[in-house]
Write an enzyme that holds these catalytic residues in place. Structure first.
Site, PDB file in Angstrom:
ATOM      1  N   LEU A  97      68.301  40.786  -8.819  1.00 44.21           N
ATOM      2  CA  LEU A  97      69.384  40.773  -9.820  1.00 44.21           C
ATOM      3  C   LEU A  97      69.612  39.333 -10.232  1.00 44.21           C
ATOM      4  O   LEU A  97      69.600  38.442  -9.387  1.00 44.21           O
ATOM      5  CB  LEU A  97      70.643  41.362  -9.175  1.00 44.21           C
ATOM      6  CG  LEU A  97      72.005  41.194  -9.858  1.00 44.21           C
ATOM      7  CD1 LEU A  97      72.894  42.398  -9.561  1.00 44.21           C
ATOM      8  CD2 LEU A  97      72.735  39.929  -9.417  1.00 44.21           C
ATOM      9  N   ASN A  98      69.784  39.096 -11.553  1.00 44.68           N
ATOM     10  CA  ASN A  98      70.333  37.787 -11.945  1.00 44.68           C
ATOM     11  C   ASN A  98      71.505  37.962 -12.891  1.00 44.68           C
ATOM     12  O   ASN A  98      72.429  38.707 -12.525  1.00 44.68           O
ATOM     13  CB  ASN A  98      69.269  36.754 -12.343  1.00 44.68           C
ATOM     14  CG  ASN A  98      68.330  37.090 -13.459  1.00 44.68           C
ATOM     15  OD1 ASN A  98      67.635  38.091 -13.406  1.00 44.68           O
ATOM     16  ND2 ASN A  98      68.274  36.254 -14.463  1.00 44.68           N
ATOM     17  N   ASP A  99      71.544  37.329 -14.024  1.00 36.06           N
ATOM     18  CA  ASP A  99      72.784  37.174 -14.806  1.00 36.06           C
ATOM     19  C   ASP A  99      73.589  38.457 -15.047  1.00 36.06           C
ATOM     20  O   ASP A  99      73.006  39.495 -15.380  1.00 36.06           O
ATOM     21  CB  ASP A  99      72.452  36.650 -16.198  1.00 36.06           C
ATOM     22  CG  ASP A  99      71.490  35.490 -16.200  1.00 36.06           C
ATOM     23  OD1 ASP A  99      71.107  35.022 -15.130  1.00 36.06           O
ATOM     24  OD2 ASP A  99      71.113  35.070 -17.300  1.00 36.06           O
TER      25      ASP A  99
ATOM     26  N   GLU B 122      71.797  27.235 -21.342  1.00 39.84           N
ATOM     27  CA  GLU B 122      71.681  28.692 -21.273  1.00 39.84           C
ATOM     28  C   GLU B 122      73.067  29.341 -21.249  1.00 39.84           C
ATOM     29  O   GLU B 122      74.065  28.700 -20.909  1.00 39.84           O
ATOM     30  CB  GLU B 122      70.932  29.095 -19.992  1.00 39.84           C
ATOM     31  CG  GLU B 122      69.484  28.605 -19.944  1.00 39.84           C
ATOM     32  CD  GLU B 122      68.710  29.183 -18.764  1.00 39.84           C
ATOM     33  OE1 GLU B 122      69.207  29.127 -17.629  1.00 39.84           O
ATOM     34  OE2 GLU B 122      67.593  29.694 -18.984  1.00 39.84           O
TER      35      GLU B 122
ATOM     36  N   ASP C 112      70.213  34.265 -25.070  1.00 39.41           N
ATOM     37  CA  ASP C 112      71.503  34.592 -24.449  1.00 39.41           C
ATOM     38  C   ASP C 112      72.650  34.682 -25.465  1.00 39.41           C
ATOM     39  O   ASP C 112      73.664  33.983 -25.347  1.00 39.41           O
ATOM     40  CB  ASP C 112      71.856  33.582 -23.346  1.00 39.41           C
ATOM     41  CG  ASP C 112      70.721  33.346 -22.366  1.00 39.41           C
ATOM     42  OD1 ASP C 112      69.872  34.251 -22.238  1.00 39.41           O
ATOM     43  OD2 ASP C 112      70.657  32.273 -21.739  1.00 39.41           O
TER      44      ASP C 112
ATOM     45  N   TYR D  35      66.038  39.733 -22.087  1.00 37.90           N
ATOM     46  CA  TYR D  35      66.827  38.653 -21.487  1.00 37.90           C
ATOM     47  C   TYR D  35      68.316  38.828 -21.786  1.00 37.90           C
ATOM     48  O   TYR D  35      68.725  39.753 -22.483  1.00 37.90           O
ATOM     49  CB  TYR D  35      66.302  37.308 -22.002  1.00 37.90           C
ATOM     50  CG  TYR D  35      65.132  36.766 -21.187  1.00 37.90           C
ATOM     51  CD1 TYR D  35      64.404  37.571 -20.317  1.00 37.90           C
ATOM     52  CD2 TYR D  35      64.759  35.428 -21.293  1.00 37.90           C
ATOM     53  CE1 TYR D  35      63.339  37.056 -19.579  1.00 37.90           C
ATOM     54  CE2 TYR D  35      63.703  34.911 -20.553  1.00 37.90           C
ATOM     55  CZ  TYR D  35      62.994  35.722 -19.695  1.00 37.90           C
ATOM     56  OH  TYR D  35      61.957  35.209 -18.978  1.00 37.90           O
TER      57      TYR D  35
END
Ligand code: FRU
Length: 468
Positions: A39-41, A218, A160, A100
């Site tokens: 998992l990221n953002d 980012e 993003d 993304y």
């Protein structure tokens, strides 16, 4: 690209791994974490009037930064979350190397996602498309395709999108890198989410009094809070200072004034948002008058791949949900009030820190008031230590890679601490949210929290119940 066999391989990965994952003693009991993989953002954090939605960057197939999909949870109370169908898979030519990060809004009464389609070429170059997808009756998402391609004068690192509405228009902030490898935030405007017009660079390296502030910014997020405007950003490559910006990818904010007439942002210096070892890519939403934030309790550095959960098929978790406010011109973060529902068995102590019993629960919240004149320390088993002297807090933790001690600093005097501990994470809030440190830690044996110091402290400890 995850082609047709994408869903079945994801299902296979989840079914064959999730039992091992959730039995891992490091698996969070009340924070959000993946059922398999990486998992990221946090993405698409939003409130539709009934449900909170939290999407997330997810590689369901392995613990590497690949195959980025959007996972989806929703909740009515920000405490109990339910899995929803996977929202986005990288299965189109315009998002083949990853769906993304991005955001979500309600548009024409439908939950609508705006995300970056990432495309890599064999020669190492890349391009990016900002794309839309809309929720259908089954609760999954129909892709509408790209609405924005690369602006001229920037590299393929443009991503993003965070979008929001103000009066009749929609606005987007977008992370970007110009051809001189300077990190920027771009501002766009639209009347319908489909046609976007570039206004210009809102902030970044060499803008608004900043010097070189990194090669890529980012995950921007711009919002109004108590008559100020805050721009959250993740300035990759910003110079490390002795006690600030020590993570290889830090998270920071600018505070100032944004005008919807001139579309200009006047701001002060970059301020670190969280001084802990693991915090990145936060995203906020406005819900019932509150500005809420989730962050990723991870950093994409070399050390992450040495975390011990990888052998059990998962890596990383979210922070707890936080509420933002402004006090004396500063941004404060506090755990949302609803988390108090998890508190059980309160215990109180008052006296010299050295005499306080150790605490053995795995999931615990501590509220501490202290008058520090000599050193006060808290030990989190054998892998992490928080020390407070009269002008500074220092967090010390062993590197996941080689066991060496590493240090993080919050250089202000501390009077109050609120500490939230889960199976393998600690979030430390200083002075009611004036400062925060978020970090993962992996005790080698059972969890024990001990205290040392010659000063008087008062302490309340609660065991926290499971929520997820
Ligand atoms: C931040 C980030 C974003 C990107 C996403 C890919 O952690 O690099 O810029 O959209 O992760 O997973």
């Amino acid at each position: 690209m995850i082609k047709d066999k994408g869903l079945s391989s994801i299902l296979h990965s989840v079914m064959s791994n999730s039992a091992t994952v959730i039995q891992d003693r490091y698996y969070p009991r009340w924070h959000l974490a993946p059922v398999a993989g990486l998992l990221n953002d946090p993405n698409g954090f939003s409130f539709d009037g009934e449900y909170y939605h939290l999407f997330y960057q997810w590689n369901p197939l392995s613990c590497e930064h690949k195959n980025k999909c959007w996972g989806h949870w929703r909740s009515k109370d920000l405490i109990h979350w339910h899995h929803q169908p996977i929202a986005l898979l990288p299965d189109e030519v315009y998002d083949k190397d990853g769906c993304y990060s991005g955001s979500a809004v309600i548009y024409n009464e439908k939950l609508t996602l705006c995300y970056t389609g990432n495309v890599k070429f064999e020669n190492g170059d890349r391009t990016a498309w900002q794309c839309l997808a809309v929720e259908n009756k089954q609760g999954s998402f129909d892709k509408l395709g790209p609405v924005l391609d690369l602006p001229e004068g920037y590299t393929g690192h443009v991503r993003d999108p965070k979008i929001w509405q103000y009066k009749a228009n929609w606005y987007m902030v977008l992370g970007a890198q110009n051809l001189n490898k300077q990190g920027k935030v771009l501002l766009y405007i639209s009347s319908d989410l489909n046609q976007w017009c570039l206004i210009g660079e809102l902030a970044g390296s060499y803008i608004g009094g900043l010097d070189d502030a990194g090669y890529m910014w980012e995950c921007p997020d711009l919002f109004e809070l108590e008559k100020h405007f805050i721009l959250l950003t993740c300035p990759q490559g910003i110079k490390k200072e002795e006690e600030r910006f020590l993570n290889s990818h830090p998270s920071a904010y600018l505070i100032g004034q944004f005008s919807y007439e001139t579309l200009q942002f006047q701001h002060g210096p970059l301020i670190e948002l969280d001084a802990g070892f693991e915090f990145y890519a936060p995203q906020t939403t406005l819900a019932n008058g509150r500005r809420l934030l989730f962050g990723w309790m991870g950093v994409p550095d070399g050390d992450e791949m040495h975390q011990p959960t990888i052998v059990n098929g998962w890596i990383h978790q979210m922070t707890c949900p936080r509420e933002l406010s402004i006090k004396k011109g500063k941004l404060y973060q506090q755990p949302i009030k609803e988390l108090e529902q998890l508190r059980q068995n309160p215990q109180y102590w008052q006296g010299i820190a050295d005499h306080i019993d150790s605490i053995d629960y795995f999931n615990v919240e501590l509220a501490i008031e202290l008058e520090v004149s000599t050193l006060f320390s808290i030990y989190f088993s054998d892998t992490m230590e928080l020390s407070i002297n009269n002008h500074q807090a220092i967090l010390k933790r062993r590197s996941f890679k080689n066991g060496e001690w590493k240090y993080r600093y919050w250089s202000h005097s501390v009077k109050k601490l609120q500490i939230l501990v889960d199976s393998s994470s600690v979030e430390i809030f200083f002075n009611e949210g004036e400062g925060v440190m978020s970090s993962r830690f992996f005790p080698s044996e059972k969890m024990t929290i001990t205290f040392s110091g010659k000063n008087n402290i008062s302490l309340t400890a609660w065991q926290l119940s499971d929520s997820i």
